[in-house]
Design an enzyme around this catalytic site. Structure first.
Site, mmCIF file in Angstrom:
data_model
loop_
_atom_site.group_PDB
_atom_site.id
_atom_site.type_symbol
_atom_site.label_atom_id
_atom_site.label_comp_id
_atom_site.label_asym_id
_atom_site.label_seq_id
_atom_site.Cartn_x
_atom_site.Cartn_y
_atom_site.Cartn_z
ATOM 1 N N SER A 43 0.771 -1.198 0.100
ATOM 2 C CA SER A 43 -0.007 0.088 -0.039
ATOM 3 C C SER A 43 0.998 1.210 -0.175
ATOM 4 C CB SER A 43 -0.903 0.152 1.196
ATOM 5 O OG SER A 43 -1.460 1.381 1.309
ATOM 6 N N TYR A 49 -1.882 -0.525 10.472
ATOM 7 C CA TYR A 49 -1.969 -0.893 8.993
ATOM 8 C C TYR A 49 -0.659 -0.357 8.209
ATOM 9 C CZ TYR A 49 -3.699 -1.307 4.113
ATOM 10 O OH TYR A 49 -3.631 -1.243 2.764
#
Length: 334
Positions: free
Chosen positions: A164, A177
């Site tokens: 990501s 995350y």
């Protein structure tokens, strides 16, 4: 001396560019692909893309009912095989690899897509939250790749790690995350170098926001309804987020080219560029942004995104369409 250094640098850049231009694209026709987290969201979009390019796919996810719905949606008959299992369990991972080989006779590509996301202030995140997300987002790709490596080595195959842009830029209210995706990016770089002598190429992709319908499955902490409203709205803004099908096509393009690392989506490129060129300014901007985000809650309870829906989020037609198209409207996270 300065001229010589510039000439050497230009030569190196030219050699790298020539090597990339002359590299034969990886042919997916007839290949066998294992996709973790393949029952919904981006994993399902990737399955569609691989099938469109002539591959056969094995989908691994925890929820058998979701897997069956995904298989029906894909409508590709015996080109789709499913395996229910947990990427954090060694036995499940080994079984999934064995099932993929049994179903299709070989294994050419492993797509490490399974992941989890937690949204909320870092003050409301616990050490257990961090450990759980690291196990899924960072360690599971290593676990799966190691289990598949004997087959990938025989086929001179490929590994895809879905990271990501949050693995390039520390993102407020996505603390665990972001840390886990930084780890996934680092893992991809190490695997790329160490598997190259075995003939196995590793590609790491770093998407920005995508319209996959996945916020429903996220764990929301802090002031849940406010957190979720912000998260789900940004995730479905056409000018900010990327259509999942478009993202899947670009991700598979990167794998076929054999890229080491690729940013997916304009937002991802902008954020990574800002971090690389002006890290201090970027840190200051993120610090200001945090001031307008919902404050920490007096508890550390988390709820599933689907349980934090409001009239605002339920009324979003783009969000509803993404959830429907990517099998996000039933089952548990996995």
């Amino acid at each position: 001396m300065r001229y010589a250094r510039r000439l050497l640098l230009a030569g190196v850049i030219g050699a790298v560019a020539a090597r990339r231009a002359l590299r034969t694209p990886y042919d997916l026709t007839g290949s066998a692909v294992l996709i973790t987290g393949g029952s919904r969201g981006l994993g399902l979009a990737l399955a569609r893309e691989f099938l469109a390019r002539g591959a056969r796919v094995t989908l691994m996810a925890r929820d058998a009912a979701e897997l069956e719905r995904a298989r029906v949606q894909l409508a590709a008959d015996d080109r789709v095989h499913t395996v229910a299992g947990d990427v954090t369990v060694d036995a499940d991972v080994k079984r999934a690899v064995a099932e993929a080989v049994r179903a299709h006779g070989r294994l050419d590509v492993v797509v490490n897509n399974a992941g989890m996301i937690q949204s909320g202030p870092l003050a409301n995140m616990t050490l257990q939250d961090m450990q759980e997300i690291l196990d899924v987002n960072t360690l599971a790709p290593l676990r799966v790749t190691r289990a598949a490596l004997p087959h990938l080595r025989d086929r001179r195959g490929r590994v895809l790690i879905v990271a990501s842009v949050a693995g390039k830029v520390g993102t407020p209210h996505l603390g665990p995350y972001s840390v886990s995706k930084f780890g996934a990016v680092g893992l991809g770089q190490v695997l790329r170098a160490e598997l190259a002598p075995l003939g196995v190429a590793v590609t790491t992709v770093c998407p920005g926001l995508m319209r996959t319908g996945s916020p429903r499955q996220a764990t929301i902490k802090g002031h849940a309804r406010r957190e979720y409203a912000l998260f789900a709205t940004l995730d479905n803004l056409p000018l900010v987020s990327l259509d999942a099908g478009v993202a899947a096509r670009r991700i598979v393009d990167a794998l076929v080219r054999g890229d080491a690392e690729t940013m997916i989506g304009g937002l991802a490129h902008v954020l990574r560029g800002a971090q690389a060129l002006a890290p201090q300014l970027n840190a200051d901007v993120l610090g200001l942004l945090t001031r307008v985000l919902p404050p920490p809650a007096p508890h550390d309870r988390g709820v599933r995104g689907a349980d934090a829906e409001s009239a605002l989020t339920q009324a979003n037609p783009i969000k509803r369409a993404a959830e429907r198209d990517h099998n996000e409207l039933g089952g548990a996270a996995g």
